[in-house]
Design a protein around this motif. Sequence first.
Motif, PDB file in Angstrom:
ATOM      1  N   SER A   1       3.122  15.560 -18.188  1.00 43.48           N
ATOM      2  CA  SER A   1       2.693  14.203 -18.484  1.00 43.48           C
ATOM      3  C   SER A   1       3.875  13.377 -18.990  1.00 43.48           C
ATOM      4  O   SER A   1       4.622  13.808 -19.863  1.00 43.48           O
ATOM      5  CB  SER A   1       1.588  14.220 -19.549  1.00 43.48           C
ATOM      6  N   THR A   2       4.029  12.196 -18.419  1.00 40.69           N
ATOM      7  CA  THR A   2       5.097  11.285 -18.862  1.00 40.69           C
ATOM      8  C   THR A   2       4.528  10.113 -19.657  1.00 40.69           C
ATOM      9  O   THR A   2       5.261   9.184 -20.006  1.00 40.69           O
ATOM     10  CB  THR A   2       5.867  10.758 -17.641  1.00 40.69           C
ATOM     11  N   LEU A   3       3.230  10.169 -19.933  1.00 37.24           N
ATOM     12  CA  LEU A   3       2.589   9.073 -20.642  1.00 37.24           C
ATOM     13  C   LEU A   3       2.743   9.194 -22.150  1.00 37.24           C
ATOM     14  O   LEU A   3       2.429   8.260 -22.880  1.00 37.24           O
ATOM     15  CB  LEU A   3       1.103   9.022 -20.271  1.00 37.24           C
ATOM     16  N   GLU A   4       3.180  10.355 -22.616  1.00 37.95           N
ATOM     17  CA  GLU A   4       3.349  10.579 -24.048  1.00 37.95           C
ATOM     18  C   GLU A   4       4.793  10.926 -24.347  1.00 37.95           C
ATOM     19  O   GLU A   4       5.514  11.476 -23.505  1.00 37.95           O
ATOM     20  CB  GLU A   4       2.428  11.710 -24.519  1.00 37.95           C
ATOM     21  N   ASP A   5       5.216  10.640 -25.554  1.00 34.01           N
ATOM     22  CA  ASP A   5       6.595  10.917 -25.940  1.00 34.01           C
ATOM     23  C   ASP A   5       6.920  12.396 -25.901  1.00 34.01           C
ATOM     24  O   ASP A   5       8.045  12.798 -25.574  1.00 34.01           O
ATOM     25  CB  ASP A   5       6.869  10.367 -27.346  1.00 34.01           C
ATOM     26  N   VAL A   6       5.943  13.248 -26.220  1.00 36.40           N
ATOM     27  CA  VAL A   6       6.221  14.685 -26.324  1.00 36.40           C
ATOM     28  C   VAL A   6       6.247  15.388 -24.972  1.00 36.40           C
ATOM     29  O   VAL A   6       6.631  16.543 -24.872  1.00 36.40           O
ATOM     30  CB  VAL A   6       5.190  15.365 -27.240  1.00 36.40           C
ATOM     31  N   LYS A   7       5.815  14.719 -23.924  1.00 35.22           N
ATOM     32  CA  LYS A   7       5.833  15.254 -22.552  1.00 35.22           C
ATOM     33  C   LYS A   7       5.119  16.603 -22.459  1.00 35.22           C
ATOM     34  O   LYS A   7       5.698  17.641 -22.160  1.00 35.22           O
ATOM     35  CB  LYS A   7       7.277  15.405 -22.052  1.00 35.22           C
ATOM     36  N   PRO A   8       3.805  16.643 -22.699  1.00 32.50           N
ATOM     37  CA  PRO A   8       3.066  17.907 -22.649  1.00 32.50           C
ATOM     38  C   PRO A   8       2.953  18.447 -21.227  1.00 32.50           C
ATOM     39  O   PRO A   8       2.976  17.703 -20.236  1.00 32.50           O
ATOM     40  CB  PRO A   8       1.693  17.525 -23.202  1.00 32.50           C
ATOM     41  N   ALA A   9       2.793  19.768 -21.161  1.00 33.68           N
ATOM     42  CA  ALA A   9       2.534  20.442 -19.891  1.00 33.68           C
ATOM     43  C   ALA A   9       1.030  20.415 -19.632  1.00 33.68           C
ATOM     44  O   ALA A   9       0.220  20.625 -20.543  1.00 33.68           O
ATOM     45  CB  ALA A   9       3.034  21.872 -19.941  1.00 33.68           C
ATOM     46  N   ILE A  10       0.664  20.152 -18.385  1.00 38.36           N
ATOM     47  CA  ILE A  10      -0.740  20.173 -17.978  1.00 38.36           C
ATOM     48  C   ILE A  10      -0.964  21.466 -17.201  1.00 38.36           C
ATOM     49  O   ILE A  10      -0.309  21.714 -16.185  1.00 38.36           O
ATOM     50  CB  ILE A  10      -1.093  18.950 -17.111  1.00 38.36           C
TER      51      ILE A  10
ATOM     52  N   THR B   1       9.617  21.275 -21.875  1.00 43.60           N
ATOM     53  CA  THR B   1       9.254  20.732 -20.563  1.00 43.60           C
ATOM     54  C   THR B   1      10.347  19.812 -20.067  1.00 43.60           C
ATOM     55  O   THR B   1      11.136  19.272 -20.847  1.00 43.60           O
ATOM     56  CB  THR B   1       7.930  19.946 -20.636  1.00 43.60           C
ATOM     57  N   ALA B   2      10.392  19.639 -18.752  1.00 42.49           N
ATOM     58  CA  ALA B   2      11.288  18.669 -18.115  1.00 42.49           C
ATOM     59  C   ALA B   2      10.407  17.748 -17.278  1.00 42.49           C
ATOM     60  O   ALA B   2       9.734  18.202 -16.337  1.00 42.49           O
ATOM     61  CB  ALA B   2      12.322  19.372 -17.243  1.00 42.49           C
ATOM     62  N   PRO B   3      10.360  16.435 -17.601  1.00 44.89           N
ATOM     63  CA  PRO B   3       9.416  15.532 -16.939  1.00 44.89           C
ATOM     64  C   PRO B   3       9.819  15.143 -15.532  1.00 44.89           C
ATOM     65  O   PRO B   3       9.035  14.513 -14.823  1.00 44.89           O
ATOM     66  CB  PRO B   3       9.396  14.326 -17.863  1.00 44.89           C
ATOM     67  N   GLY B   4      11.042  15.499 -15.101  1.00 44.32           N
ATOM     68  CA  GLY B   4      11.428  15.247 -13.719  1.00 44.32           C
ATOM     69  C   GLY B   4      11.850  13.833 -13.422  1.00 44.32           C
ATOM     70  O   GLY B   4      11.614  13.338 -12.317  1.00 44.32           O
ATOM     71  N   TYR B   5      12.485  13.167 -14.372  1.00 41.09           N
ATOM     72  CA  TYR B   5      12.982  11.819 -14.109  1.00 41.09           C
ATOM     73  C   TYR B   5      14.084  11.865 -13.059  1.00 41.09           C
ATOM     74  O   TYR B   5      14.872  12.805 -12.967  1.00 41.09           O
ATOM     75  CB  TYR B   5      13.541  11.196 -15.390  1.00 41.09           C
ATOM     76  N   GLY B   6      14.178  10.815 -12.308  1.00 44.20           N
ATOM     77  CA  GLY B   6      15.224  10.712 -11.288  1.00 44.20           C
ATOM     78  C   GLY B   6      15.086  11.801 -10.253  1.00 44.20           C
ATOM     79  O   GLY B   6      14.031  12.012  -9.658  1.00 44.20           O
ATOM     80  N   LEU B   7      16.175  12.508 -10.054  1.00 40.94           N
ATOM     81  CA  LEU B   7      16.180  13.566  -9.044  1.00 40.94           C
ATOM     82  C   LEU B   7      15.847  14.932  -9.621  1.00 40.94           C
ATOM     83  O   LEU B   7      15.844  15.922  -8.902  1.00 40.94           O
ATOM     84  CB  LEU B   7      17.564  13.634  -8.379  1.00 40.94           C
ATOM     85  N   LEU B   8      15.611  15.001 -10.920  1.00 42.68           N
ATOM     86  CA  LEU B   8      15.397  16.289 -11.542  1.00 42.68           C
ATOM     87  C   LEU B   8      13.994  16.819 -11.259  1.00 42.68           C
ATOM     88  O   LEU B   8      13.046  16.070 -11.088  1.00 42.68           O
ATOM     89  CB  LEU B   8      15.611  16.178 -13.055  1.00 42.68           C
ATOM     90  N   ALA B   9      13.908  18.126 -11.237  1.00 40.27           N
ATOM     91  CA  ALA B   9      12.623  18.778 -10.994  1.00 40.27           C
ATOM     92  C   ALA B   9      11.776  18.761 -12.258  1.00 40.27           C
ATOM     93  O   ALA B   9      12.275  18.706 -13.376  1.00 40.27           O
ATOM     94  CB  ALA B   9      12.850  20.209 -10.521  1.00 40.27           C
ATOM     95  N   LYS B  10      10.460  18.821 -12.068  1.00 46.66           N
ATOM     96  CA  LYS B  10       9.542  18.988 -13.183  1.00 46.66           C
ATOM     97  C   LYS B  10       9.316  20.479 -13.401  1.00 46.66           C
ATOM     98  O   LYS B  10       8.976  21.198 -12.457  1.00 46.66           O
ATOM     99  CB  LYS B  10       8.200  18.311 -12.878  1.00 46.66           C
ATOM    100  N   TRP B  11       9.496  20.891 -14.620  1.00 47.01           N
ATOM    101  CA  TRP B  11       9.282  22.303 -14.917  1.00 47.01           C
ATOM    102  C   TRP B  11       8.900  22.453 -16.389  1.00 47.01           C
ATOM    103  O   TRP B  11       9.031  21.532 -17.182  1.00 47.01           O
ATOM    104  CB  TRP B  11      10.516  23.145 -14.613  1.00 47.01           C
ATOM    105  N   ALA B  12       8.430  23.643 -16.721  1.00 43.40           N
ATOM    106  CA  ALA B  12       8.068  23.950 -18.097  1.00 43.40           C
ATOM    107  C   ALA B  12       8.438  25.392 -18.414  1.00 43.40           C
ATOM    108  O   ALA B  12       8.331  26.280 -17.558  1.00 43.40           O
ATOM    109  CB  ALA B  12       6.575  23.740 -18.337  1.00 43.40           C
ATOM    110  N   GLU B  13       8.915  25.606 -19.622  1.00 44.91           N
ATOM    111  CA  GLU B  13       9.146  26.950 -20.144  1.00 44.91           C
ATOM    112  C   GLU B  13       7.969  27.278 -21.062  1.00 44.91           C
ATOM    113  O   GLU B  13       7.747  26.595 -22.064  1.00 44.91           O
ATOM    114  CB  GLU B  13      10.454  27.007 -20.934  1.00 44.91           C
ATOM    115  N   PHE B  14       7.195  28.281 -20.686  1.00 46.32           N
ATOM    116  CA  PHE B  14       6.047  28.620 -21.518  1.00 46.32           C
ATOM    117  C   PHE B  14       5.689  30.087 -21.376  1.00 46.32           C
ATOM    118  O   PHE B  14       6.278  30.822 -20.571  1.00 46.32           O
ATOM    119  CB  PHE B  14       4.851  27.711 -21.216  1.00 46.32           C
TER     120      PHE B  14
END
Length: 908
Positions: free
Chosen positions: A341-350, A396-409
């Motif tokens: 999610s990019t709607l919150e500052d903490v960028k939670p994983a869904i 988490t990585a929200p995937g801005y620009g060319l970066l991938a979206k990923w999460a470490e969990f």
Amino acid sequence: MKLNLKKIGAIVAGATILASSVAFAGVMYGNTALVNDNGQPLVKVVVGEKAAASDGVGAAKIVAKIANNAYATKTLKASATATCTGGNATGTCEVSQETVDLEVTIPGLGTGVHNFGLLIADYMDRELENRYYLGSSDLYSYKKDLLNEKGTPYQDQAGDLLFTAGTFSNLGSDAAAAVYKISGDNFVPFSKVSVQAGAGRTSSWDEYQFAWFSGYSEMGDNKDEVWGYIDTALYTLVFAPGDNGLPLCPGDPGKSYWYECDPSDTIQRYRMQIKFLGENWVISDIEPPVGNTTVTDDREVYKEDGTVIKLAKEAVYGIIDVGDCLTWETKGVKVCLDDISTLEDVKPAIVSFRDLEGNLITDSEGKPVKDQIAPGNTKKIYVPGYGDIKVHVYQTAPGYGLLAKWAEFAIYADEIELESGKHFIDSDDTDWKVLFGWTNKYGNTAGKNTYDYVTHLREIVLYNDNEVELKDAGDAYPVIDLSNYQGYELVYNGLENADTNAVTIDQQAGTGPGNRKNFTNVMGDCGVASPGGYIDVENYVEIYPDSGEFSLTGYEDAEKLYVIYDNSNPNTDCVVTIDPGDVIIQDKDDNYYLVDVNTGGGAENVSFEFDYAGDNGYVVIYDPESVGVADVVSMFVSEDIGDWDDPAGGSDLADAVGVSISNNFFGDDKLHDLFGSGDDDTVDFFVATDGKDPLGTFVPFDQLGWASGDTYSVPFVTLRGSTLNGANGDKRKIEVSDKIRHALFTFRPTATAGTNPDTFTCDNIPEGGTCKVGDVSILVKSIDEVVAPCSVSGAGACAVESVNAQIVDENNQAMGAEVTASVPYTLTSNLVYLDSEATGLDTGVVITVGGQAVNTVTASALEEAGMTIDATNNVVVKEVGNKIIVAGYTAEDTLTAVDQFLSGVKRQ
């Protein structure tokens, strides 16, 4: 100038890491992994948007190197067939029932346990086997470093005690502790380990584990038993290096937790992995101290009830892209990353949940089970059919620009909450309590010297001050006493085995001439010329060993002693008077010699050496005047019992056990104790500094059940470990031990600890070949193959001619006898980014190319390292945190830096 990334090459970014922990790196630069052992790149290469073309060339060379190494090796197995012939025809037959005999050599066999022993009536302290606990060598008294060799586990590192527990934690003016320490020096599972952090994060912290026991070996309820007694036990984790410990803000270790640490730098986000109770756990959450209480200096360890640390055991861990899942095979469920999610500052994983077939799991209303989890948080989610599942997101990585979206969990198999000042996991079923030791790196700095400026966790302490007796061999003292968390145990093994030599004391008593014994040809002090005189005696005691002899100067081979206790003037022609306490020796040739012990000159005794009982081993006979009780003759077996460091006793001691007999009791055929109780089931016991004269040198030994000068009922065990059983008519046997026996203990992991060991396989090892896994060498001694009978059409009987092994691919196509395959990693995104487009650079490995003037990422890394690039420092290749700077003062210098970097890239 703006670089065209397409000309550098659209190569896959390493932001995605497989959903499993990486055991080994495939490609390294220094201490940094660039490609993991699955062949997956772990790097991002960043160049400046305004960089010269030469920087782009350098970046391309680095990407090419990474891409060329983006593969993993794979061994392809062989399938075997046997060829058989019969007549003019050939056929094949199946090779089956292949068995392999393995010979396994494990260096340091037995190092997974620690054995130690106490003397009987000895203490668990720093120096064993001295029956004392208040000497300087017995105590841990240093209180300014938890890792000091003499450091007490109860200290605050500022010269005082942090807490006390039990009887032995606060002794004397030094507030020292009498406690036995088990550490990595004597117990391999407690060896120092590095605290591991999550992907892309550095860790320079160590962990030490200790177990501490205060207690002793004591006399059991039955006087012939020795029990183990535990007064207090501790299990401690101490974090290092330095005096502070594990930072609570590892992203910036110098900052306090509450006031300065950025949420992305906190310990909950770092996946700090520690050893705890024999297994791997991660620190999933903390609630450190808060308040205005002040600390004295930067090394002081302090505690506060109510502080909390949560520890978790990961079932599955990984870093995955959106659309991928972590699979928990045991539970039969997948946890999938739907989005960031990019709607919150903490960028939670869904996340959502699927079964092992990939079917989406829904709730009772048919809606998919989904939830959002912010980085650094754990959420317990109810999944129909699977129960509660705990998921923790590290980053988490929200995937801005060319970066991938990923999460470490991770999916947690278990999570426990420990609260300082309460019982372990706040359970009423355990006696173990919890304590945390915190530090404040700012010390007494004004405005920052309060608890709420806490910076580090120095120690985790579990302790149990509930007293426990270990009565029987095999009794165990668990660490912890809850079945799911019992990592270790202290097992009492009882007294060590020993051979014995029985010394028999046999009373002979009669009332008439028919029961008298006539000794003839008696020499020695009898004083009659050869062949000697005679002694006709009515009341005497025989003393003899099962094997060996007693010895006295001039009489080296005494097989039996006859102690006279008859004061009725026995018949004799000896020139001396025969008195109670005199001894007749019978040697191995059946010769007799008189030893005139009772000469009427006061208290007297004679001591016969008995080597089986050690350096202080004697059989001692006292005349009545020595005993101080009229007409009482005493007989003792003295034996070496080792040390007693109490200043009142001296160092090397003996104990003496025996009986006394009086001629006032001729008619009852009983052995009697020293004080004339008339009880045939008692024994006299003394502890002395000289076994030759135990009554004359006995000391006030009175501890743990054994008291010098007391009379004990039998059966009875001595401080050497010899035993006495009850009287058998007119006989009593003292089973003398051939050594000073110890009460034995073993500290070891329990069966429940480490139930998920690493599994290693050795494939295709030929007969006689070896496979080495760590320090374990496996030798294949033999391979036996059972080949099924074969028949060839029209040929009758046939025989196996050869066995042919072929490598086959997934389509069962033969590929030869031996094939090593390189399996490329499928790349799905770019490796190269412009500094203006690059985000999420706090994780993974970032290779930043070009100087600070043209690359903002380089500029930031140089600032962090406290350095600049100039005409003097013109070529820089340096690891800084998760970044590697590859840059130069000029374009030519940058290309030189690239070449230096590439020369340091090594495949493992």
